[in-house]
Design an enzyme around this catalytic site. Structure first.
Site, short mmCIF file in Angstrom:
data_model
loop_
_atom_site.label_atom_id
_atom_site.label_comp_id
_atom_site.label_asym_id
_atom_site.label_seq_id
_atom_site.Cartn_x
_atom_site.Cartn_y
_atom_site.Cartn_z
N ASN A 401 1.00 -1.24 0.18
CA ASN A 401 -0.16 -0.25 -0.06
C ASN A 401 0.79 1.13 -0.08
O ASN A 401 1.87 1.32 -0.64
CB ASN A 401 -1.12 0.08 1.18
N SER A 402 0.53 2.26 0.77
CA SER A 402 1.14 3.48 0.54
C SER A 402 2.64 3.61 1.15
O SER A 402 3.59 4.51 0.72
CB SER A 402 0.50 4.80 1.35
N THR A 403 3.21 2.41 1.77
CA THR A 403 4.47 2.49 2.24
C THR A 403 5.46 2.41 1.08
O THR A 403 6.73 2.69 1.21
CB THR A 403 4.80 1.34 3.23
N LYS A 405 5.47 4.44 -1.50
CA LYS A 405 5.75 5.63 -1.87
C LYS A 405 7.24 6.25 -1.39
O LYS A 405 7.67 7.10 -2.13
CB LYS A 405 4.53 6.54 -1.21
N SER A 450 0.05 11.25 1.84
CA SER A 450 -0.19 10.07 1.19
C SER A 450 -0.82 10.16 0.11
O SER A 450 -1.91 9.51 -0.59
CB SER A 450 -0.87 9.04 2.01
#
Length: 598
Positions: A401-403, A405, A450
């Site tokens: 998921n957003s990790t 990024k 995020s």
């Protein structure tokens, strides 16, 4: 379950491909392999379906697969020179907003019940065919109970003579029954040869001798046992027409091989007699269900026709033919042994990271995870020791998921899609569910809020080919970017384990990845959260939201002080939909405080 389904699908593809390979091999080398090899080459079909159930991860085949993958991966690093709109180098200010999470829901058209439905249909089919197998074996049991011993001494003496000719030492029970019209061989541990009642009156001793030689050849080749393995294959792959076709041909090849074995022990001048004996048993109750688990001299008219033609053409197996048969069989065997375990390796490489466990303490932190399943991984850079809660889940790969990024930003900086001084992206006016997203952003604000569209833009400019290069360079989880370009990291194809997250964070902070120092520093500054008594906290949350429910929560980062750096990753999961990145951050910071790290 996902891994099992993947293994099963891959195994089905391999089995189907193997059927075609065997058929092609038999076609191309028809006259270069013996009848026995024509039959035994089918044995290779039994290997792939075993890989579905064996614990191949014990042998670390996933790691081997990744190494092989690395050898063939092309270095495709190129540089994009697009400069972006004005921005400024990230200042290291407290940004506790990174502990909160903004995420959008992924609406999956194939929810988990589809997987259960797949399994249910497959199991129902297996139950049906298991029922058929049970009924067939009941028929065999009934045959044995109805059979009576043959009192004709000459027939028993002939059986012993034929056993010596064929090379069968095991005791064979010879009986007769009125329930059959064609001889059958059955029983794995306690073998029987059942003959039709009054066979001595209808057949000469020579013809009975041919029957014995044929049935004993089945015993010597363990064909009854092979029949059960064939049926097991049919139960597992009941839906696969390639398997049905292969098993039909295998049964024909079995009889051709058995006939060849008998002819090899007879004088050429009696081949015709043997053929006539076979013809007399054509189509005699051959369609009975129990025929799948027994062997016999009879067969359908089509099969008998092929067998008679084979007998007419038989000229024995020369030494050259035997060597050719062994060579071709060996090549097919190597192909099967190389491809079958690899299917499981591919599945395993997607599902888990195999951690050596050296310098590791496994601890119980379950009190922090009430209501959640999950894991916590902590690495002490000074002592080089791991502290891990829940070994299994710490190795399990799930969507980042957003990790992700953190690394999307690093890649974009390296490729000059953005730069340290030019990192702003212009909002295109699309209204998003969070007001924080509906404006222009630079790298720092995009990471702290995020902002999906910011990183989707970066990915789009880089392109999947270049992204794949970087994910492979980092060995980022399963490196699988097969999902949609704008969501491969959101409960989709890309997956990573908590241990791998920690290892990558260490490589990032210590800059052992080969990236430009200023770019690494910019990313670290952008994920700086706060400074407390024991040190500075850096990190990024991530939430997997499926059909409106938070099912997968991440918080990854590190705590840096004057003497040491601690790297950590926490992942929590909940089917109830409460496992968000913010909750993961709360649990992680509490653990870090209790350990006097932050």
């Amino acid at each position: 379950m996902d891994t099992f389904i993947l293994r099963f699908i891959l195994s089905t593809v391999v089995v189907s491909s193997l059927v075609l390979t065997i058929l092609l091999t038999k076609k191309l080398f028809n006259r270069h392999i013996s009848k026995k090899t024509h039959y035994q080459i089918w044995y290779f079909l039994f290997i792939p379906f075993i890989t579905v159930f064996l614990p191949w991860d014990f042998f670390r085949l996933g790691e081997i697969y990744q190494q092989i993958k690395g050898l063939f991966f092309l270095n495709i690093g190129t540089t994009l020179n697009n400069e972006r709109i004005n921005g400024s180098e990230v200042a290291q200010e407290s940004n506790t907003n990174l502990l909160h999470d903004f995420t959008v829901s992924v609406n999956k058209s194939a929810p988990e019940f589809v997987h259960y439905s797949f399994i249910a249909v497959w199991v129902i089919g297996m139950i049906f065919f298991i029922g058929v197998a049970i009924y067939a074996n009941y028929q065999l049991h009934h045959l044995k109970k109805s059979a009576i011993s043959i009192k004709n001494q000459k027939m028993h003496e002939m059986l012993e003579e034929c056993k010596e000719v064929v090379g069968v030492k095991k005791k064979i029970i010879l009986k007769e029954t009125s329930l059959i019209t064609s001889p059958v061989t059955l029983g794995i541990f306690k073998p029987y040869i059942l003959l039709p009642k009054n066979i001595r009156e209808a057949f000469s001793l020579n013809e009975i001798k041919y029957v014995f030689l044929h049935e004993l050849s089945h015993q010597k080749n363990r064909d009854v046992f092979v029949n059960y393995i064939m049926w097991l294959l049919q139960i597992i792959y009941w839906f696969n027409p390639f398997v049905w076709y292969a098993l039909k041909n295998m049964r024909i090849d079995r009889e051709l091989a058995c006939d060849a074995s008998v002819l090899n022990k007879l004088d050429q001048n009696v081949y015709l007699e043997y053929g006539h004996t076979i013809i007399r048993f054509a189509d005699k109750q051959f369609g009975r269900t129990y025929g799948q688990f027994s062997s016999g001299i009879g067969g359908t008219k089509e099969q008998i026709k092929r067998r008679i033609q084979s007998i007419a053409d038989y000229s024995g197996d020369s030494r050259v033919l035997k060597w050719k048969s062994k060579g071709i069989c060996t090549l097919v065997g190597i192909f099967v042994l190389c491809t079958s375990p690899l299917t499981a390796a591919i599945a395993d490489s997607n599902d888990a990271y195999h951690f050596s466990g050296k310098n590791t303490v496994y601890e119980d932190l379950s009190s922090y995870f009430k209501g959640y399943s999950g894991s916590f991984v902590l690495y002490d850079a000074t002592t080089k020791n791991y502290q891990i809660y829940n070994r299994e889940m710490s190795e399990k790969r799930v969507s980042p998921n957003s990790t992700y990024k953190i690394y999307s930003a690093l890649f974009a900086l390296e490729e000059n899609v953005i730069s340290v001084k030019n990192d702003e992206q212009i909002w295109d006016g699309t209204v998003y569910p969070f007001k924080e997203w509906n404006k222009n952003h630079n790298l720092s604000t995009a990471l702290s809020n995020s902002v999906n569209w910011y990183f989707q833009n970066l990915d789009q400019e880089m392109g999947k080919k270049q992204l794949q290069y970087y994910f492979h360079k980092l060995k980022y989880g399963n490196e699988n970017l097969s999902g949609k370009m704008d969501s491969y990291w959101m409960q989709s194809s890309l997956k990573i384990s908590p241990i791998e997250q920690v290892q990558l964070l260490q490589a990032l902070e210590e800059n052992t990845l080969g990236f430009k120092e200023e770019n690494v520093r910019a990313v670290k500054n952008a994920i700086f959260i706060d400074e407390q008594k024991y040190g500075q906290l850096y990190g990024k949350t991530g939430t997997g939201k499926v059909n409106g429910k938070d099912v997968n929560g991440w918080f990854v980062g590190f705590v840096k002080n004057d003497d040491n750096t601690y790297y950590f990753a926490i992942n929590i999961q909940s089917k109830k939909g409460q496992a968000g990145g913010s909750k993961a951050a709360n649990i992680a910071t509490q653990i870090l405080r209790d350990k006097h790290i932050y």
